[in-house]
Design an enzyme around this catalytic site. Structure first.
Site, PDB file in Angstrom:
ATOM      1  N   GLY A  17      71.269  30.059   3.246  1.00  0.00           N
ATOM      2  CA  GLY A  17      71.353  28.799   3.600  1.00  0.00           C
ATOM      3  C   GLY A  17      72.594  27.992   2.884  1.00  0.00           C
ATOM      4  N   SER A 108      67.355  40.825   9.058  1.00  0.00           N
ATOM      5  CA  SER A 108      67.778  41.874   8.055  1.00  0.00           C
ATOM      6  C   SER A 108      67.960  43.421   8.803  1.00  0.00           C
ATOM      7  CB  SER A 108      66.535  41.971   6.947  1.00  0.00           C
ATOM      8  OG  SER A 108      66.824  43.026   6.044  1.00  0.00           O
ATOM      9  N   LYS A 141      60.180  40.168  10.388  1.00  0.00           N
ATOM     10  CA  LYS A 141      61.584  40.032  10.948  1.00  0.00           C
ATOM     11  C   LYS A 141      61.892  40.530  12.472  1.00  0.00           C
ATOM     12  CE  LYS A 141      63.747  37.512   7.661  1.00  0.00           C
ATOM     13  NZ  LYS A 141      64.188  36.258   8.147  1.00  0.00           N
ATOM     14  N   PRO A 164      71.863  40.962   9.115  1.00  0.00           N
ATOM     15  CA  PRO A 164      72.588  41.113   7.914  1.00  0.00           C
ATOM     16  C   PRO A 164      72.403  42.332   7.139  1.00  0.00           C
ATOM     17  CG  PRO A 164      71.662  39.169   7.440  1.00  0.00           C
ATOM     18  CD  PRO A 164      71.078  39.837   8.749  1.00  0.00           C
ATOM     19  N   LEU A 167      72.922  41.405   1.033  1.00  0.00           N
ATOM     20  CA  LEU A 167      73.826  40.268   0.887  1.00  0.00           C
ATOM     21  C   LEU A 167      73.912  40.076  -0.855  1.00  0.00           C
ATOM     22  CD1 LEU A 167      72.328  37.925   3.399  1.00  0.00           C
ATOM     23  CD2 LEU A 167      74.564  39.406   3.701  1.00  0.00           C
ATOM     24  N   HIS A 180      67.279  41.455  -5.930  1.00  0.00           N
ATOM     25  CA  HIS A 180      67.855  42.577  -5.201  1.00  0.00           C
ATOM     26  C   HIS A 180      68.668  43.284  -6.305  1.00  0.00           C
ATOM     27  CE1 HIS A 180      67.008  40.325  -1.439  1.00  0.00           C
ATOM     28  NE2 HIS A 180      66.737  41.635  -1.035  1.00  0.00           N
TER      29      HIS A 180
HETATM   30  O1  GFB Z   1      68.270  45.610  -3.541  1.00  0.00           O
HETATM   31  P1  GFB Z   1      67.190  46.647  -3.404  1.00  0.00           P
HETATM   32  O2  GFB Z   1      66.035  45.777  -4.267  1.00  0.00           O
HETATM   33  O3  GFB Z   1      66.668  46.425  -1.957  1.00  0.00           O
HETATM   34  O4  GFB Z   1      67.326  47.790  -4.170  1.00  0.00           O
HETATM   35  P2  GFB Z   1      66.691  47.500  -0.894  1.00  0.00           P
HETATM   36  C1  GFB Z   1      68.476  48.851  -3.583  1.00  0.00           C
HETATM   37  C2  GFB Z   1      68.321  49.937  -4.560  1.00  0.00           C
HETATM   38  O5  GFB Z   1      68.706  49.718  -5.655  1.00  0.00           O
HETATM   39  C3  GFB Z   1      66.879  50.733  -4.620  1.00  0.00           C
HETATM   40  C4  GFB Z   1      67.924  50.265  -6.655  1.00  0.00           C
HETATM   41  O6  GFB Z   1      67.301  52.223  -4.537  1.00  0.00           O
HETATM   42  C5  GFB Z   1      66.565  50.184  -6.012  1.00  0.00           C
HETATM   43  O7  GFB Z   1      65.812  51.287  -6.773  1.00  0.00           O
HETATM   44  N1  GFB Z   1      67.920  49.415  -8.013  1.00  0.00           N
HETATM   45  C6  GFB Z   1      68.620  50.008  -9.229  1.00  0.00           C
HETATM   46  C7  GFB Z   1      67.296  48.436  -8.294  1.00  0.00           C
HETATM   47  N2  GFB Z   1      68.322  49.152  -9.863  1.00  0.00           N
HETATM   48  C8  GFB Z   1      67.468  48.065  -9.639  1.00  0.00           C
HETATM   49  C9  GFB Z   1      67.280  46.630 -10.212  1.00  0.00           C
HETATM   50  O8  GFB Z   1      67.250  46.410 -11.227  1.00  0.00           O
HETATM   51  N3  GFB Z   1      66.603  45.826  -9.299  1.00  0.00           N
HETATM   52  C10 GFB Z   1      66.577  46.257  -7.798  1.00  0.00           C
HETATM   53  N4  GFB Z   1      65.920  45.282  -7.115  1.00  0.00           N
HETATM   54  N5  GFB Z   1      66.871  47.294  -7.213  1.00  0.00           N
HETATM   55  C11 GFB Z   1      65.416  45.540   0.109  1.00  0.00           C
HETATM   56  C12 GFB Z   1      64.164  45.206   0.869  1.00  0.00           C
HETATM   57  O9  GFB Z   1      65.646  46.920   0.154  1.00  0.00           O
HETATM   58  O10 GFB Z   1      66.633  45.141   0.978  1.00  0.00           O
HETATM   59  C13 GFB Z   1      64.196  44.119   1.382  1.00  0.00           C
HETATM   60  O11 GFB Z   1      62.971  45.349   0.195  1.00  0.00           O
HETATM   61  C14 GFB Z   1      65.369  43.399   2.367  1.00  0.00           C
HETATM   62  O12 GFB Z   1      63.381  43.945   2.388  1.00  0.00           O
HETATM   63  C15 GFB Z   1      66.671  43.809   1.372  1.00  0.00           C
HETATM   64  O13 GFB Z   1      65.653  44.184   3.506  1.00  0.00           O
HETATM   65  C16 GFB Z   1      68.062  43.791   2.116  1.00  0.00           C
HETATM   66  O14 GFB Z   1      68.009  47.742  -0.052  1.00  0.00           O
HETATM   67  O15 GFB Z   1      65.971  48.759  -1.039  1.00  0.00           O
END
Ligand code: GFB
Length: 315
Positions: A17, A108, A141, A164, A167, A180
């Protein structure tokens, strides 16, 4: 859209936003409507109805959503499905009732099947099972997309839906539990540098492939589509370029200047193995991303250092 048109950006404080507001202002739109959470709870049907009655927006960017990374999605599926369903249903129904001229809904790329053929084309929607870590969010979504398409079909509205890829950019969430991967790694590696840590831990195997789009590019694409597109067919937005989480971590390590090692916690989930949007349709419509990942990472790190008080010490 007329430059004087009243444009409501729902979710103006979030990553998306805030970037849409910036893009609208840059393009000369002068009548932008926002409402913070304290003023308007989008989950409350009556409050949303009153808001649309009072404000009568002509255009709506529906960027408000409950979002989070892989861990938050796995831990709080009820929050993700309930809040997103309510926000979408309330805003889209009121947009219809109050005669909004056009609405853009932000979906998404996680709406696509976990094992969709890569890069993922728009017609992969509803062709296979979803990734379990974000199924609740993805279903919500998908409902948003179907709401837009159903209203277009039955009521002849002009509601468009964009999908998207992952992001990143200024105003992202840097909380280590709910964020993320990209902002989480910026923070972890930055704090690792500050504390002269020997190693920083990355979740999962490091092998998953993701595509990262700088949020100002996304905002630019949304504005472009709002001005130039009015079909029900969903539109992917991305770069079309994938990178492994390990490679991403190394890139961020270089930007931040962390000198220790990167290690992997394989007890944490990987999620979808590969997720890259096919952006051919968007290219046909006349739009391409312009910020490459190296540039976007530098800009995001600079924003992080300027906006997180403790982070300045490390520069
Ligand atoms: O960005 P992320 O949380 O989202 O994780 P997704 C992407 C990858 O990065 C996964 C790894 O394989 C995680 O295990 N990763 C490594 C980490 N280190 C980290 C960390 O410190 N934090 C996080 N968060 N991940 C999300 C969806 O999926 O993507 C949502 O859960 C949404 O619904 C979003 O669609 C765009 O790409 O896996």
């Amino acid at each position: 859209m007329d430059k004087q048109a009243k444009i409501y950006v729902a979710g103006h404080r979030g990553l998306v936003g805030a970037a849409i507001i910036k893009a609208l202002q840059k393009a000369g739109y002068v009548n932008i409507l926002t409402a913070g959470h304290e003023e308007l709870d989008l989950i409350n049907q009556e409050a949303v109805a009153n808001f649309f009655d009072r404000e009568k927006p002509e255009y709506v960017f529906l960027a408000a959503a409950k979002v989070g990374g892989i861990l938050a999605n796995s831990l709080y599926p009820a929050d993700f499905i309930y809040q997103n369903l309510m926000i979408e249903a309330n805003v889209i129904q009121q947009a219809y009732l109050k005669g909004v001229r056009k609405l853009l809904f932000l979906g998404s790329s996680c709406i696509y099947p976990k094992l969709a053929e890569q890069p993922i084309k728009e017609d992969a929607l509803l062709t296979g099972i979803l990734e379990s870590t974000n199924e609740a969010y993805a279903i919500a979504k998908i409902c948003g997309i179907k709401l837009c398409q159903a209203y277009n079909q039955q009521h002849k509205t002009k509601y468009i839906s964009v999908m998207p890829t992952n992001l990143y950019g200024p105003n992202d969430n840097f909380d280590l539990e709910s964020s993320h991967v990209l902002p989480a790694l910026i923070r972890k590696l930055h704090e690792g540098k500050e504390h002269k840590a020997k190693q920083v831990t990355v979740w999962g195997t490091g092998n998953p492939v993701r595509e990262f789009l700088y949020v100002d590019d996304l905002a630019d694409a949304c504005l472009y589509l709002m001005e130039n597109y009015e079909q029900s067919k969903i539109v992917n937005i991305g770069t079309g370029i994938g990178i492994t989480i390990h490679e991403l971590a190394k890139k961020i390590r270089d930007v931040v200047g962390f000198e220790g090692n990167i290690i992997f916690d394989t007890t944490k989930p990987d999620g979808t193995p590969v997720k890259i949007n096919d952006v051919a349709y968007l290219a046909c419509l006349g739009w391409r991303a312009s910020t490459d990942l190296d540039m976007g990472l530098r800009q995001t790190y600079q924003w992080y250092c300027e906006n997180y008080p403790s982070s300045n010490k490390g520069r």
